[in-house]
Scaffold this motif. Structure first.
Motif, PDB file in Angstrom:
ATOM      1  N   LYS A 349       0.842  -1.193   0.000  1.00  0.00           N
ATOM      2  CA  LYS A 349       0.000   0.000   0.000  1.00  0.00           C
ATOM      3  C   LYS A 349       0.884   1.252   0.000  1.00  0.00           C
ATOM      4  O   LYS A 349       0.642   2.191  -0.739  1.00  0.00           O
ATOM      5  N   MET A 368      -2.154   7.833   1.234  1.00  0.00           N
ATOM      6  CA  MET A 368      -2.534   6.701   2.087  1.00  0.00           C
ATOM      7  C   MET A 368      -3.952   6.898   2.600  1.00  0.00           C
ATOM      8  O   MET A 368      -4.746   5.967   2.650  1.00  0.00           O
ATOM      9  N   LYS A 369      -4.237   8.109   3.006  1.00  0.00           N
ATOM     10  CA  LYS A 369      -5.567   8.382   3.546  1.00  0.00           C
ATOM     11  C   LYS A 369      -6.638   8.237   2.481  1.00  0.00           C
ATOM     12  O   LYS A 369      -7.757   7.835   2.754  1.00  0.00           O
ATOM     13  N   GLU A 370      -6.294   8.604   1.249  1.00  0.00           N
ATOM     14  CA  GLU A 370      -7.278   8.560   0.169  1.00  0.00           C
ATOM     15  C   GLU A 370      -7.274   7.229  -0.556  1.00  0.00           C
ATOM     16  O   GLU A 370      -7.818   7.112  -1.643  1.00  0.00           O
ATOM     17  N   PHE A 372      -8.702   4.458  -0.465  1.00  0.00           N
ATOM     18  CA  PHE A 372      -9.953   3.813  -0.879  1.00  0.00           C
ATOM     19  C   PHE A 372     -10.416   4.364  -2.232  1.00  0.00           C
ATOM     20  O   PHE A 372     -10.653   3.614  -3.180  1.00  0.00           O
ATOM     21  N   LEU A 373     -10.519   5.680  -2.346  1.00  0.00           N
ATOM     22  CA  LEU A 373     -10.940   6.284  -3.616  1.00  0.00           C
ATOM     23  C   LEU A 373      -9.908   6.006  -4.705  1.00  0.00           C
ATOM     24  O   LEU A 373     -10.251   5.658  -5.834  1.00  0.00           O
ATOM     25  N   LEU A 376     -10.108   2.734  -6.478  1.00  0.00           N
ATOM     26  CA  LEU A 376     -11.164   2.653  -7.491  1.00  0.00           C
ATOM     27  C   LEU A 376     -10.763   3.381  -8.769  1.00  0.00           C
ATOM     28  O   LEU A 376     -11.104   2.986  -9.873  1.00  0.00           O
ATOM     29  N   ILE A 377     -10.036   4.480  -8.583  1.00  0.00           N
ATOM     30  CA  ILE A 377      -9.676   5.322  -9.719  1.00  0.00           C
ATOM     31  C   ILE A 377      -8.619   4.659 -10.600  1.00  0.00           C
ATOM     32  O   ILE A 377      -8.601   4.809 -11.814  1.00  0.00           O
ATOM     33  N   ASN A 379      -7.061   2.593 -12.965  1.00  0.00           N
ATOM     34  CA  ASN A 379      -7.421   1.599 -13.979  1.00  0.00           C
ATOM     35  C   ASN A 379      -6.157   1.083 -14.665  1.00  0.00           C
ATOM     36  O   ASN A 379      -5.043   1.462 -14.308  1.00  0.00           O
ATOM     37  N   GLN A 406     -17.698  -4.006  -1.003  1.00  0.00           N
ATOM     38  CA  GLN A 406     -18.231  -3.204   0.105  1.00  0.00           C
ATOM     39  C   GLN A 406     -19.313  -2.249  -0.401  1.00  0.00           C
ATOM     40  O   GLN A 406     -20.376  -2.112   0.206  1.00  0.00           O
ATOM     41  N   ILE A 407     -19.042  -1.623  -1.545  1.00  0.00           N
ATOM     42  CA  ILE A 407     -19.997  -0.672  -2.094  1.00  0.00           C
ATOM     43  C   ILE A 407     -21.289  -1.375  -2.500  1.00  0.00           C
ATOM     44  O   ILE A 407     -22.391  -0.917  -2.185  1.00  0.00           O
ATOM     45  N   MET A 410     -23.382  -2.167   0.410  1.00  0.00           N
ATOM     46  CA  MET A 410     -24.072  -0.995   0.951  1.00  0.00           C
ATOM     47  C   MET A 410     -25.223  -0.574   0.046  1.00  0.00           C
ATOM     48  O   MET A 410     -26.266  -0.133   0.521  1.00  0.00           O
ATOM     49  N   GLN A 411     -25.013  -0.742  -1.270  1.00  0.00           N
ATOM     50  CA  GLN A 411     -26.102  -0.409  -2.201  1.00  0.00           C
ATOM     51  C   GLN A 411     -27.308  -1.296  -1.934  1.00  0.00           C
ATOM     52  O   GLN A 411     -28.443  -0.843  -1.938  1.00  0.00           O
ATOM     53  N   THR A 414     -29.214  -0.204   1.202  1.00  0.00           N
ATOM     54  CA  THR A 414     -30.025   1.021   1.078  1.00  0.00           C
ATOM     55  C   THR A 414     -31.275   0.755   0.238  1.00  0.00           C
ATOM     56  O   THR A 414     -32.286   1.410   0.425  1.00  0.00           O
ATOM     57  N   LYS A 415     -31.151  -0.234  -0.683  1.00  0.00           N
ATOM     58  CA  LYS A 415     -32.354  -0.610  -1.435  1.00  0.00           C
ATOM     59  C   LYS A 415     -33.241  -1.481  -0.571  1.00  0.00           C
ATOM     60  O   LYS A 415     -34.288  -1.309  -0.196  1.00  0.00           O
TER      61      LYS A 415
END
Lengths: 415, 323
Positions: A349, A368-370, A372-373, A376-377, A379, A406-407, A410-411, A414-415
């Protein structure tokens, strides 16, 4: 005795009560309980044998049943959930009593793991005690846990203490001779001391060294002495009232004060609870403050205070009236190992974050803090741009998958 | 970086003064200074993601045109190991003359407030020694953390958080170019989640676009809550319920896996206390204890031991005992 591939403690497990050593009080109490039960004059229907591991709790029950010709029914936690089996065991003896047995004893071994909430837990055990027509023997390491309070009130308690050092020495000597492997006094006393009253551990040790050369053995033991000392030191700190000697407890310990601090940090929660816990950690915290001052100011006299808080400070955290007698197995510090393991894992990491940081004009810390995002970014094109190596890619993909799962989870919620 | 970059924060990073949204006043003045070709040292102060690095790069690009990479050095003070490393890099970079017509090079030192006061003193001397060949652009979150002698040698610019309309403009531009759609509520949520940090806003939409080209409020909210570092609440809950061992294990996990320092942990604990389900009187006591532990953490040597002693106090509080 023929050489069967049995562990020594199984091979030499006493079959008769008279073979059991060093537990006279427990033996007498158990005898009295069963006798009273069979005459219908006992107050309680169950007896708890409690004490540290390897002191003979289960052996006691087995030997007793064997010698007095009782049938012994062993139950474990999963049996408690099994209605049919329970009913079978609880049937009155007249219906299915064996020809030779005088009666039955129900043994519930090692209840420590039984929980108070789940089905088949303590509630069933207590129901069993209320219904039973046979004496129940329960074994347990730590009966003073709060979840056992109701159970305690329904049972007679008998403490099975750690075996006396001399008893352990004698037993090792005898068994070593039976195994045709006489050992030196030094080795025997070493094994006995290390066992701290746990005969099973002692015999396991004996088993493992029976096949060693004496020479290797000596080396082995010298290596072990290091941890020996710290065990004794911790015992003195935690079990005894602080006195003049307390301050010198660590002098014979072959470890740096820093390492001893880690040992304390690891084992305080095993020994202390609530207020004592807070006081002990407060003392450790103060010791650490002085350590910090020594490091920064190189003023070594502060060592006196660091040592004081690490010895008397932690020792005095316990209430004066009830010195803890429970046997506690001290663990070596695990934090450093854990840090190392996580760092190994997180090294990828870090290296990814550092490449990402350079690329995006930001700091490693922020990357490091970011993460997670960023995971995903990133590619395939970007992975090439960043020149990630194979292991980094593998790690990244793993994290990415986790993130997506995880996403999705969570989706769905919420549904 | 190149325009073909696939990280949107880079792809859409403005490379001209005119392309920057927000910070109008600052842009105007920095542009004038740049055009005069007589650039002083600059200090950019302001929150993350408000355009400090971007502006530094634009200055370099405007000054050096196609040679900007050769004449521009970017360092991050929070990553570089100590001032000596920074000094060495500065020395190596400043030794050679600048390429092109401009007589100096630019060194951008990001997060300069991560340097200690002593390191900043050393930095000041370095700045003086190399003024003939180099101009420094320093960035920091709080100018108060930069020592006066440095501040007085720099022209200070204070960056503000981006306003909603600026963030929206950036989002719309990217959405159009990338062929993604955002609904009105998504804009709102992105702005709120970004807290005025443009970089974060762009990362948010790129991350959600990697999942679906239609970006909704829902997905943004999910990303926001997942990206948040695991909070200390669960650590405190374990402690209050009396499970000290679980609590300390969880704490170590968070510190190592999220790479959070002891001081950061203690700050979040301090903030969390007020939300806990305990007596106000106890909250006061716990806060006092937290302050004491923060002090000891600064004085001591082992952050984890200090935090453990704090957790032990929370265990006590959970038992309803006096601290």
């Amino acid at each position: 005795m023929p050489d069967k591939p049995l562990p020594l403690f199984e091979k030499y497990r006493p079959k008769k009560i008279s073979d059991i050593r060093g537990q006279d009080i427990a033996v007498d109490k158990l005898k009295a309980f069963i006798t009273a039960f069979s005459r219908g004059i006992s107050k309680k229907k169950a007896m708890i044998l409690h004490g540290p591991a390897g002191t003979g709790k289960t052996t006691l029950a087995h030997a007793f049943a064997n010698e007095m010709s009782y049938e012994l029914f062993e139950l474990n936690a999963s049996d408690l959930r099994n209605r049919a089996k329970l009913d079978e065991i609880l049937k009155p003896s007249t219906l299915q009593q064996s020809l030779f047995a005088k009666g039955k004893i129900i043994l519930v071994d090692e209840v420590d793991g039984v929980t108070s909430t789940e089905y088949g837990g303590l509630a069933e055990l207590i129901a069993l005690i209320e219904k039973t027509k046979f004496p129940v023997i329960i074994t347990c390491n730590d009966i003073w846990q709060s979840k056992f309070s109701l159970l305690r009130s329904k049972c007679e308690l008998v403490q099975v203490k750690e075996l006396n050092y001399l008893v352990v020495v004698q037993l090792i000597k005898e068994i070593a001779l039976l195994e045709k492997r006489p050992l030196s006094e030094r080795v025997i006393s070493e094994i006995a001391a290390k066992s701290r009253g746990d005969l099973r551990a002692a015999l396991n040790d004996l088993h493992s060294i029976i096949y060693f050369d004496e020479e290797i053995l000596e080396e082995e033991i010298q290596l072990r002495e290091k941890t020996q000392d710290i065990f004794n030191a911790l015992k003195e700190i935690f079990k005894l009232r602080a006195n003049q000697d307390t301050l010198e407890v660590y002098e014979n310990v072959n470890l740096e004060l820093d390492q001893i601090m880690l040992w304390l940090e690891e084992n305080i929660p095993a020994e202390y609870r609530g207020e004592e816990l807070a006081k002990a950690y407060d003392a450790l915290s103060k010791a650490d403050v002085f350590r910090g001052r020594i490091i920064r100011q190189q003023y070594w006299h502060f060592l006196v205070y660091q040592n004081f808080f690490m010895t008397a400070g932690i020792s005095a955290a316990k209430g004066i009236k009830n010195l803890p007698q429970r046997f506690i197995k001290y663990n070596p510090p695990r934090r450093i190992l854990k840090i190392w393991m996580i760092n190994q894992k997180e090294a990828k990491k870090k290296s990814i974050a550092s490449k990402y940081a350079e690329f995006t004009h930001t700091s490693k810390k922020r990357a490091m803090k970011e993460f997670f995002l960023a995971s995903l970014i990133m590619n395939d094109v970007l992975i090439k741009e960043l020149e990630l190596d194979e292991q980094e890619i593998e790690y990244l993909n793993e994290r990415k998958l986790q993130a997506i799962e995880q996403i999705k989870a969570m989706q769905n919620t919420t549904k | 970086m190149s325009d073909s970059s696939t990280i949107w924060t880079e792809k859409y990073r403005p490379s001209k003064f005119e392309e920057v949204f927000g910070q109008d006043e600052i842009i105007k003045r920095v542009k004038n200074l740049t055009n005069s070709l007589n650039l002083p040292h600059l200090l950019f102060a302001g929150p993350a993601g408000t355009g400090k690095s971007t502006l530094a790069i634009i200055v370099a690009k405007e000054l050096f045109k196609e040679y900007w990479r050769e004449n521009y050095l970017e360092l991050n003070a929070s990553d570089a190991r100590g001032i000596d490393v920074i000094r060495q890099e500065v020395k190596n970079f400043a030794r050679t003359k600048s390429l092109g017509s401009v007589p100096f090079k630019i060194i951008f030192l990001d997060e300069a407030d991560a340097l200690t006061k002593e390191a900043q003193q050393a930095l000041r001397r370095t700045m003086e020694n190399f003024t003939s060949t180099c101009r420094f652009i320093l960035s920091c979150n709080f100018s108060s953390k930069i020592i006066d002698p440095i501040q007085s040698r720099c022209v200070v610019f204070r960056f503000k958080l981006l306003e909603k309309k600026d963030i929206e403009k950036v989002m719309k531009k990217i959405a159009e170019k990338e062929g993604i759609t955002l609904d009105e509520k998504a804009y709102e949520t992105i702005y709120e989640g970004s807290e005025g940090d443009c970089r974060r806003a762009i990362n948010l939409i790129q991350a959600s676009a990697s999942i679906s080209p239609i970006i909704t409020e829902e997905i943004i909210n999910i990303l926001l809550s997942s990206a948040k570092p695991k909070d200390v609440k669960v650590v405190l809950d374990y402690a209050l319920s009396g499970d000290f061992v679980k609590s300390k294990e969880k704490l170590l996990d968070i510190m190592l896996k999220e790479s959070v320092s002891g001081t950061d942990i203690i700050k979040s604990i301090q903030k969390e206390i007020w939300n806990l389900d305990v007596d106000p009187e106890l909250k006061v006591k716990l806060t006092e204890k937290t302050g004491e532990v923060e002090f000891r953490l600064v004085e001591g040597s082992d952050e984890f031991v200090q935090l453990e002693s704090l957790l032990a106090s929370f265990v006590l509080a959970g038992l309803g005992k006096k601290l």
